[in-house]
Scaffold this motif. Structure first.
Motif, PDB file in Angstrom:
ATOM      1  N   GLU A  23     146.086  24.678  -9.629  1.00  0.00           N
ATOM      2  CA  GLU A  23     145.475  25.858  -9.053  1.00  0.00           C
ATOM      3  C   GLU A  23     145.854  27.204  -9.682  1.00  0.00           C
ATOM      4  OE1 GLU A  23     146.943  25.957  -5.104  1.00  0.00           O
ATOM      5  OE2 GLU A  23     149.154  26.147  -5.717  1.00  0.00           O
ATOM      6  N   ALA A  24     146.163  27.047 -11.089  1.00  0.00           N
ATOM      7  CA  ALA A  24     146.665  28.146 -11.611  1.00  0.00           C
ATOM      8  C   ALA A  24     145.677  29.232 -11.783  1.00  0.00           C
ATOM      9  CB  ALA A  24     147.202  27.867 -13.088  1.00  0.00           C
ATOM     10  N   ALA A  25     144.429  29.047 -11.793  1.00  0.00           N
ATOM     11  CA  ALA A  25     143.392  30.077 -11.928  1.00  0.00           C
ATOM     12  C   ALA A  25     142.905  30.458 -10.396  1.00  0.00           C
ATOM     13  CB  ALA A  25     142.139  29.477 -12.446  1.00  0.00           C
ATOM     14  N   ALA A  26     143.618  30.071  -9.543  1.00  0.00           N
ATOM     15  CA  ALA A  26     143.146  30.484  -7.980  1.00  0.00           C
ATOM     16  C   ALA A  26     144.462  31.277  -7.536  1.00  0.00           C
ATOM     17  CB  ALA A  26     142.938  29.283  -7.173  1.00  0.00           C
ATOM     18  N   ASN A  27     145.439  31.388  -8.413  1.00  0.00           N
ATOM     19  CA  ASN A  27     146.745  32.213  -7.864  1.00  0.00           C
ATOM     20  C   ASN A  27     146.426  33.535  -8.798  1.00  0.00           C
ATOM     21  OD1 ASN A  27     149.167  30.842  -6.336  1.00  0.00           O
ATOM     22  ND2 ASN A  27     148.237  29.280  -7.726  1.00  0.00           N
ATOM     23  N   VAL A  28     146.507  34.612  -7.993  1.00  0.00           N
ATOM     24  CA  VAL A  28     145.750  35.967  -8.747  1.00  0.00           C
ATOM     25  C   VAL A  28     146.809  37.179  -8.225  1.00  0.00           C
ATOM     26  CG1 VAL A  28     143.977  37.601  -8.817  1.00  0.00           C
ATOM     27  CG2 VAL A  28     143.588  35.031  -8.323  1.00  0.00           C
ATOM     28  N   VAL A  29     147.015  37.896  -9.308  1.00  0.00           N
ATOM     29  CA  VAL A  29     147.858  39.280  -8.672  1.00  0.00           C
ATOM     30  C   VAL A  29     146.708  40.175  -8.532  1.00  0.00           C
ATOM     31  CG1 VAL A  29     149.087  41.102  -9.925  1.00  0.00           C
ATOM     32  CG2 VAL A  29     149.441  38.742 -10.767  1.00  0.00           C
ATOM     33  N   PHE A  30     146.810  40.986  -7.272  1.00  0.00           N
ATOM     34  CA  PHE A  30     145.719  41.988  -7.007  1.00  0.00           C
ATOM     35  C   PHE A  30     146.248  43.134  -6.879  1.00  0.00           C
ATOM     36  CE2 PHE A  30     143.512  38.124  -5.105  1.00  0.00           C
ATOM     37  CZ  PHE A  30     142.149  38.593  -5.302  1.00  0.00           C
ATOM     38  N   VAL A  31     145.334  44.161  -7.040  1.00  0.00           N
ATOM     39  CA  VAL A  31     145.658  45.508  -7.222  1.00  0.00           C
ATOM     40  C   VAL A  31     144.756  46.618  -6.363  1.00  0.00           C
ATOM     41  CG1 VAL A  31     147.050  45.770  -9.069  1.00  0.00           C
ATOM     42  CG2 VAL A  31     144.513  46.012  -9.290  1.00  0.00           C
ATOM     43  N   ARG A  32     145.049  47.715  -5.897  1.00  0.00           N
ATOM     44  CA  ARG A  32     143.855  48.366  -5.118  1.00  0.00           C
ATOM     45  C   ARG A  32     142.957  48.920  -6.167  1.00  0.00           C
ATOM     46  NH1 ARG A  32     148.103  49.815  -1.911  1.00  0.00           N
ATOM     47  NH2 ARG A  32     148.902  51.672  -3.580  1.00  0.00           N
ATOM     48  N   ALA A  33     141.820  49.311  -5.836  1.00  0.00           N
ATOM     49  CA  ALA A  33     140.642  49.742  -6.639  1.00  0.00           C
ATOM     50  C   ALA A  33     141.025  51.080  -7.424  1.00  0.00           C
ATOM     51  CB  ALA A  33     139.299  50.021  -5.984  1.00  0.00           C
ATOM     52  N   ASP A  34     141.933  51.799  -6.880  1.00  0.00           N
ATOM     53  CA  ASP A  34     142.281  53.118  -7.809  1.00  0.00           C
ATOM     54  C   ASP A  34     143.473  52.637  -8.733  1.00  0.00           C
ATOM     55  OD1 ASP A  34     144.477  52.586  -5.907  1.00  0.00           O
ATOM     56  OD2 ASP A  34     144.112  54.699  -4.994  1.00  0.00           O
ATOM     57  N   SER A  35     143.908  51.504  -8.938  1.00  0.00           N
ATOM     58  CA  SER A  35     145.236  51.268  -9.683  1.00  0.00           C
ATOM     59  C   SER A  35     145.060  51.415 -11.057  1.00  0.00           C
ATOM     60  CB  SER A  35     145.644  49.592  -9.514  1.00  0.00           C
ATOM     61  OG  SER A  35     146.590  49.307 -10.544  1.00  0.00           O
TER      62      SER A  35
ATOM     63  N   ALA B 135     154.699  47.043 -19.785  1.00  0.00           N
ATOM     64  CA  ALA B 135     155.973  46.635 -18.972  1.00  0.00           C
ATOM     65  C   ALA B 135     156.361  48.229 -18.254  1.00  0.00           C
ATOM     66  CB  ALA B 135     157.067  46.381 -19.956  1.00  0.00           C
ATOM     67  N   ARG B 136     156.018  49.338 -19.006  1.00  0.00           N
ATOM     68  CA  ARG B 136     156.310  50.723 -18.455  1.00  0.00           C
ATOM     69  C   ARG B 136     155.464  50.969 -17.117  1.00  0.00           C
ATOM     70  NH1 ARG B 136     155.412  53.380 -22.886  1.00  0.00           N
ATOM     71  NH2 ARG B 136     157.376  53.158 -23.372  1.00  0.00           N
ATOM     72  N   LEU B 137     154.330  50.385 -17.398  1.00  0.00           N
ATOM     73  CA  LEU B 137     153.351  50.671 -16.155  1.00  0.00           C
ATOM     74  C   LEU B 137     153.780  49.655 -14.917  1.00  0.00           C
ATOM     75  CD1 LEU B 137     150.012  50.510 -18.225  1.00  0.00           C
ATOM     76  CD2 LEU B 137     151.011  52.443 -16.606  1.00  0.00           C
ATOM     77  N   VAL B 138     154.240  48.706 -15.123  1.00  0.00           N
ATOM     78  CA  VAL B 138     154.682  47.718 -14.002  1.00  0.00           C
ATOM     79  C   VAL B 138     156.066  48.114 -13.589  1.00  0.00           C
ATOM     80  CG1 VAL B 138     155.077  44.983 -13.423  1.00  0.00           C
ATOM     81  CG2 VAL B 138     153.179  45.857 -15.070  1.00  0.00           C
ATOM     82  N   THR B 139     157.060  48.252 -14.390  1.00  0.00           N
ATOM     83  CA  THR B 139     158.634  48.751 -13.944  1.00  0.00           C
ATOM     84  C   THR B 139     158.466  49.624 -12.705  1.00  0.00           C
ATOM     85  OG1 THR B 139     159.126  48.138 -16.100  1.00  0.00           O
ATOM     86  CG2 THR B 139     160.619  49.598 -14.657  1.00  0.00           C
ATOM     87  N   GLY B 140     158.992  48.934 -11.812  1.00  0.00           N
ATOM     88  CA  GLY B 140     159.255  49.915 -10.609  1.00  0.00           C
ATOM     89  C   GLY B 140     158.298  49.857  -9.354  1.00  0.00           C
ATOM     90  N   LYS B 141     157.195  49.182  -9.771  1.00  0.00           N
ATOM     91  CA  LYS B 141     156.189  48.760  -8.852  1.00  0.00           C
ATOM     92  C   LYS B 141     156.551  47.724  -7.546  1.00  0.00           C
ATOM     93  CE  LYS B 141     152.993  51.162 -10.922  1.00  0.00           C
ATOM     94  NZ  LYS B 141     153.514  51.715 -11.667  1.00  0.00           N
TER      95      LYS B 141
ATOM     96  N   LEU C 128     146.152  49.788 -13.588  1.00  0.00           N
ATOM     97  CA  LEU C 128     146.743  48.518 -14.266  1.00  0.00           C
ATOM     98  C   LEU C 128     145.366  47.927 -14.872  1.00  0.00           C
ATOM     99  CD1 LEU C 128     149.543  47.206 -12.152  1.00  0.00           C
ATOM    100  CD2 LEU C 128     149.690  48.200 -14.356  1.00  0.00           C
ATOM    101  N   PRO C 129     144.263  47.521 -14.085  1.00  0.00           N
ATOM    102  CA  PRO C 129     143.166  47.045 -14.887  1.00  0.00           C
ATOM    103  C   PRO C 129     142.682  47.655 -15.965  1.00  0.00           C
ATOM    104  CG  PRO C 129     142.982  47.118 -12.689  1.00  0.00           C
ATOM    105  CD  PRO C 129     143.989  47.991 -12.748  1.00  0.00           C
ATOM    106  N   ALA C 130     142.741  49.061 -16.051  1.00  0.00           N
ATOM    107  CA  ALA C 130     141.994  49.738 -17.289  1.00  0.00           C
ATOM    108  C   ALA C 130     143.268  49.653 -18.392  1.00  0.00           C
ATOM    109  CB  ALA C 130     141.821  51.310 -16.607  1.00  0.00           C
TER     110      ALA C 130
END
Length: 345
Positions: free
Chosen positions: A103-115, A131-137, A117-119
């Motif tokens: 089920e690895a492909a079915a475990n997902v990290v989600f963000v809001r549409a305005d995040s 890592a700088r973008l993720v730290t502190g989240k 991180l995807p870009a």
């Protein structure tokens, strides 16, 4: 008088023969997830009866619930994730008798549409910049689950530890509502909660498969049941793996339609055709021949279980002494896999 006695004896013999031939009930416990599909399909096609058993299928809220309440529920066989499964093995409650799905492909990290991180991910930033973008989240994620395992490996890939983020131990439904409502920055979920996340407008960032993770769901038997009712466990695996091979032979669209019906009739939830297609595409089932290979290979099931053991040690769920004890136990029962499967329908 003699005729009456003979008739009574014949009736008793017929009743005894019928009782002998009656399928044995096997109590099976499941979550509303993909690994339950082959068992449900096998029961629908009466392949359990053909193997000499009747699968009594019951739904439960989580694998942790199954293991924590194994003594009161007294299920015989079950399908659940490796994270709670390993803890049951440590307590000698259960052993692995098969592999449900990856089920690895079915475990997902989600963000809001305005995040952002995807870009940022699409731009292939350096590990340091990412890592700088993720730290502190703030991350909403149930501790001790396959989702938590994905989160830790993802942080590892960036050279970060769990202390680089703020992890809120949050059940999937609450995580979806919280993130959609503005709480936190990310949520880590698994199917079918991923469908609810998409309906809430959340966006997938990455999956366990994207970062090379293998997360098997396990087919388990209570240790006592495996020892005293080995023929029934083998019969369960026979009908389950017969269904796996039938499902793998289906055209994708037909399998997705079947999965929609399974979710509606057994799990009590409606999913769209698109969601069903995605679940079909993101779960791997293992036929008998592949099960045998993975049981025997050092890089197969044993390696996957070792990954889960290490994960629990990192989170503090298991001490070094407990992990050492786990490695000394016989965790799997390859001898319960059937020699062969019935041919045809």
């Amino acid at each position: 008088m003699k005729k009456t006695i003979l008739w009574a004896a014949l009736c008793l013999l017929l009743l005894a023969t019928a009782a002998q031939a009656a399928p044995v009930t096997v109590k099976s416990a499941w979550l509303t997830e993909f690994e339950a599909l082959p068992a449900w399909y096998a029961h629908e096609r009466q392949w359990d009866a053909a193997a000499g058993i009747t699968l009594d299928m019951r739904l439960y809220p989580s694998g942790k619930y199954l293991m924590d309440n194994a003594s009161s529920i007294k299920w015989d066989v079950a399908g659940l994730g490796g994270a709670p499964g390993v803890l049951g093995m440590l307590r000698k409650q259960a052993c692995v008798v098969g592999i449900g799905s990856d089920e690895a492909a079915a475990n997902v990290v989600f963000v809001r549409a305005d995040s952002p991180l995807p870009a940022a991910l699409r731009d292939s930033p350096s590990a340091r910049d990412y890592a700088r973008l993720v730290t502190g989240k703030i991350v909403l994620c149930p501790r001790g689950t396959s989702a938590h395992q994905l989160l830790l490996l993802w942080l590892d890939k960036m050279g970060l530890g769990e202390d680089s983020i703020s992890l809120l131990d949050t059940p999937p439904d609450e995580a979806i509502a919280g993130l959609a409502g503005g709480l936190g920055d990310m949520a880590v979920l698994w199917a079918p909660a991923t469908h609810a996340a998409e309906r809430a407008g959340l966006k997938p960032l990455l999956t366990g498969k994207d970062i090379g993770l293998v997360q098997p769901t396990l087919l388990m038997a209570r240790t006592e049941y495996a020892e005293t009712a080995a023929p029934q466990v083998r019969a369960f695996l026979t009908c389950y793996l017969r269904a796996v091979e039938a499902l793998q032979a289906m055209p994708r669209a037909e399998l997705a339609a079947l999965y929609q019906r399974f979710q509606r009739e057994f799990c009590g939830q409606d999913i769209s055709r698109e969601q069903a297609m995605r679940d079909v595409d993101t779960h791997t089932l293992y036929p008998l021949a592949r099960q045998r290979e993975l049981f025997a290979s050092e890089d197969g099931l044993q390696r996957w279980l070792e990954d889960v053991i290490v994960f629990h040690e990192r989170t503090g769920e298991l001490s070094r002494g407990q992990t050492r004890k786990l490695r000394e136990l016989a965790l799997v029962r390859a001898d319960l896999l059937p020699e062969s499967l019935p041919e045809g329908e």
